[in-house]
Design a protein around this motif. Structure first.
Motif, short mmCIF file in Angstrom:
data_model
loop_
_atom_site.label_atom_id
_atom_site.label_comp_id
_atom_site.label_asym_id
_atom_site.label_seq_id
_atom_site.Cartn_x
_atom_site.Cartn_y
_atom_site.Cartn_z
N TYR A 41 -2.68 9.78 -1.38
CA TYR A 41 -2.34 8.51 -2.01
C TYR A 41 -3.43 8.06 -2.98
CZ TYR A 41 0.04 4.02 -2.33
OH TYR A 41 0.73 2.93 -2.79
N SER A 44 -2.84 9.79 -6.16
CA SER A 44 -1.74 9.20 -6.92
C SER A 44 -2.22 7.95 -7.67
CB SER A 44 -0.59 8.82 -5.99
OG SER A 44 -0.05 9.96 -5.38
N ARG A 45 -3.00 7.13 -6.99
CA ARG A 45 -3.52 5.92 -7.64
C ARG A 45 -4.52 6.28 -8.74
NH1 ARG A 45 -3.47 0.64 -7.67
NH2 ARG A 45 -5.35 -0.54 -8.10
N TYR A 46 -5.31 7.29 -8.48
CA TYR A 46 -6.28 7.75 -9.49
C TYR A 46 -5.55 8.14 -10.78
CZ TYR A 46 -9.41 10.92 -11.96
OH TYR A 46 -10.15 11.54 -12.95
N TYR A 48 -2.59 7.23 -11.79
CA TYR A 48 -1.96 6.06 -12.38
C TYR A 48 -2.98 5.25 -13.18
CZ TYR A 48 0.26 1.45 -12.62
OH TYR A 48 0.77 0.25 -13.06
N ALA A 77 -10.44 0.30 -8.76
CA ALA A 77 -9.89 1.55 -8.23
C ALA A 77 -11.02 2.53 -7.95
CB ALA A 77 -8.89 2.15 -9.21
N ILE A 147 3.01 4.20 -5.98
CA ILE A 147 1.87 3.37 -5.60
C ILE A 147 2.21 1.90 -5.57
CG2 ILE A 147 0.27 5.04 -6.59
CD1 ILE A 147 -0.21 2.90 -8.80
N ASN A 148 3.31 1.48 -6.16
CA ASN A 148 3.65 0.05 -6.17
C ASN A 148 4.35 -0.40 -4.89
OD1 ASN A 148 2.57 -0.52 -8.73
ND2 ASN A 148 4.36 0.37 -9.71
N VAL A 245 -7.85 2.17 -1.18
CA VAL A 245 -6.79 2.76 -2.01
C VAL A 245 -6.24 1.73 -2.99
CG1 VAL A 245 -4.40 3.53 -1.91
CG2 VAL A 245 -6.10 4.63 -0.51
N HIS A 246 -6.12 0.48 -2.55
CA HIS A 246 -5.56 -0.56 -3.40
C HIS A 246 -6.62 -1.28 -4.23
CE1 HIS A 246 -2.19 0.05 -0.59
NE2 HIS A 246 -1.45 -0.32 -1.61
#
Length: 652
Positions: A41, A44-46, A48, A77, A147-148, A245-246
């Motif tokens: 996860y 994925s955020r990275y 984005y 982030a 991620i949303n 993560v958030h």
């Protein structure tokens, strides 16, 4: 839309199959597996955030400047060094020491995010190389790119429940459903200052609050400070990972000093702008003397038994939440439904609480909202900054018949159902502008959906090759209404038109298929030439058409669902004036509450609405019943197979 239940079970089945083939216990296996989900996860955020950074990235000598750790910090982030990125780990060369490399990846991330120091698992050398690589492949699932949504929290919780017998045996520790978390956040509207969750679990309240603040155009880390207490250290680690993560900064204390019954670990009594929680329900054997000494009891202790213990701690939690608030603070939390009407000392505490004038709203919630348990619950809201004209009133909402069925064991509120319940609170508070904005949002969504459907309908007309005579007039009507409507009320007739279109579409497809069945090969090729060259057989063409129709019907249903919720709201509250609605809501005075023996049960006040069964309701209910029967039949078949195998094993 992601089928989260299916995703959870598929990931678990795959991962647990590997555990069964290893020599690892659940205890040894659990945290590393959750660490890999975190790693996936985080990647994925990275990706984005990296894309966001690169949108306006300056160039030098004709080349875009590479992203750096500082760029990610500005976006709240985590920057992932190359050796800590999921795609790097997936493509390790054969023979590489995977466990050692994953451990090093976790260490690199901890260096980038100090709040994670000592939190991430680093026991991957206990895994065989092939086992670890297979786990990495299992969690390389595109659904984890979403991620949303709090997919991470849901997957964490699912795995946590599966591992629960060995790693999380505390009674009452379970995932707070997204619907309930979002409703709490939407009602108390956190925008600034100090937010405390004294039973923070995996941090869902913080994440949802951050989303709310972000939607207002405010940076959550700049505007708010998040504080959490979590007695179960395993859950606290999950919370810290979730925060990281958030991109959130949170001060989390865990272990014995985080036991909220005996410790105000952050010294926040009387100073919080917001308190949110889903505490463990009905906890017993709480030491009365230690609790008394710990304070935060503005209304005194609940009942104490002869063993000098508090047998049910629900009203300890309620007292704490109230005590933590500053002079204008708001609180929102979950309680079992029984707490709204419990007697003896609980009733006395409830009476004192109501008499403060700071009980804002009570919402009854249906069964099956919780992830693994069926108990009904209520949402409680306090507001010490209530408007003077509302001090004498409490808003009661009974939503027990207002929800969306996910499956036979899980209910939730849809996005628009949550907005509608929230709208009742706005109108009660006199916030008519927010209500009107919601009506405008409904109009925009319906018009956008209809424009998209119009293009889809045109494509279907070509596909059906002459079998669309009854569809075209309906398409024109739908398009005209969407183009000319001035407000949401003028869009409501689209619901019946879209329903009629679906009926005629199915009839047209049936007639088209019947025609095609009687054609020869040459005629079929001529009939389907307008579709795909690859669709050279009638059977293949029918399957392709069937998929297209299913997708179209699904999109029509989604549009109709929005229209139905708009109708539900406007039929009750028109252009925006609060009114008590039988069976749904009532603003009761403190005198009325006293007459009801200080009950805070919404059903006591709102009454029972008359049953109004429509054809559509009947259709939906029959569909739900049919779906449940199919599930039960499948379970029965599986059980019979198991019994048969057992008998075979016994040679019977």
């Amino acid at each position: 839309m992601i089928n989260i239940r299916k995703l959870e079970s598929e990931l678990w089945e795959s991962a647990d199959l590997l555990r069964q083939g290893s020599k690892l216990s659940s205890q040894e296996y659990s945290m590393p597996v959750l660490g890999l989900i975190f790693l996936r996860y985080a990647f994925s955020r990275y990706k984005y955030v990296e894309a966001e950074i690169l949108k306006d990235r300056p160039m030098r000598n004709g080349r875009v400047l590479p992203v750096e750790s500082s760029d990610f910090k500005q976006k709240s982030a985590i920057f992932l060094p190359e050796q800590a990125r999921y795609d790097y780990l997936l493509n390790l060369p054969e023979g590489a020491d995977c466990g050692k490399i994953v451990n090093e990846a976790m260490e690199l991330i901890e260096k980038e995010s100090p709040q994670l120091k000592g939190i991430l698992p680093k026991t991957y050398t206990a895994f065989r190389n092939d086992l670890l690589m297979e786990l990495l492949r299992i969690f390389n699932n595109s659904a984890l790119n979403e991620i949303n949504d709090d997919i991470l929290g849901r997957i964490y919780e699912y795995f946590l429940n599966k591992f629960a017998s060995t790693i999380a045996s505390d009674d009452g520790v379970f995932f707070t459903p997204k619907s309930l978390v979002k409703m709490i956040v939407n009602v108390i509207e956190p925008t600034h200052g100090t937010l405390l969750d004294p039973a923070c679990g995996s941090g869902g309240m913080f994440v949802s609050s951050s989303d709310f603040v972000g939607a207002e155009g405010i940076n959550a880390n700049s505007a708010m400070t998040f504080y959490g207490q979590e007695k179960v250290e395993f859950n606290a680690k999950l919370c810290i990972m979730n925060m990281a993560v958030h991109g959130l900064n949170a001060k989390i204390i865990s272990g014995d000093e985080a036991n909220s019954f005996y410790h105000d670990a952050h010294n926040l009594d009387g100073s919080c702008d917001y308190v949110m929680a889903n505490p463990p329900f009905n906890v017993d054997k709480v030491k009365a003397e230690s609790t008394q000494n710990a304070g935060r009891l503005p209304f005194g202790l609940p009942g104490v038994n002869p063993k000098k213990e508090i047998s049910n701690a629900n009203y300890l939690w309620i007292s704490y939440f109230y005590s933590y608030l500053n002079d204008t603070g708001r609180a929102g939390f979950v309680m079992p439904a029984s707490a709204t009407d419990s007697g003896n000392r609980d009733r006395e505490i409830r009476k004192q609480l109501i008499q403060t004038g700071n009980v804002d709203c009570m919402i009854s919630v249906a069964n099956n909202f919780f992830y693994k348990v069926t108990l009904p619950c209520s949402l409680w809201f306090f507001d010490k900054g209530k408007k003077e004209d509302l001090k004498d009133k409490v808003l009661f909402i009974d939503s027990r018949k207002y929800y969306t069925v996910v499956d036979r064991t899980l209910n939730e509120w849809s996005k628009w159902q949550m907005k509608n319940l929230n709208a009742i609170v706005w109108l009660h508070r006199g916030e008519i502008d927010k209500y009107k904005k919601l009506l405008s949002d409904y109009s925009s969504q319906i018009i956008t959906d209809c424009k998209s459907l119009d293009a889809e309908f045109e494509s279907l007309s070509v596909l059906l090759n002459g079998y669309n005579d009854k569809l075209e007039p309906l398409r024109t009507q739908i398009s005209d209404i969407a183009k000319t409507a001035n407000d949401v009320n003028q869009l409501l007739p689209l619901n019946e038109l879209l329903k009629h279109y679906t009926t005629e579409l199915n009839a047209s497809v049936k007639a088209f298929n019947e025609y095609g069945e009687g054609l020869g090969k040459v005629e079929v090729k001529d009939l389907i030439k307008s579709f795909e060259e690859s669709a050279v057989t009638w059977d293949r063409f029918k399957k392709l058409v069937s998929l297209r129709i299913e997708e179209s019907v699904s999109r029509i249903k989604a549009c109709r669902a929005v229209i139905k919720q708009a109708k539900w709201l406007t039929e009750k509250f028109g252009e925006g004036e609060y009114a008590d609605v039988l069976g749904l809501c009532k603003a009761a005075t403190i005198d009325e509450i006293e007459e009801k023996n200080w009950s805070l049960t919404p059903g006591v006040y709102v009454g029972v609405a008359p049953i109004k069964e429509t054809d559509e309701n009947f259709e939906e209910r029959m569909a739900e019943i049919h779906k449940e029967l199919l599930n039960l039949q499948a379970e029965a078949n599986q059980l019979m197979n198991t019994i048969s195998l057992n008998f075979e094993g016994l040679s019977l």
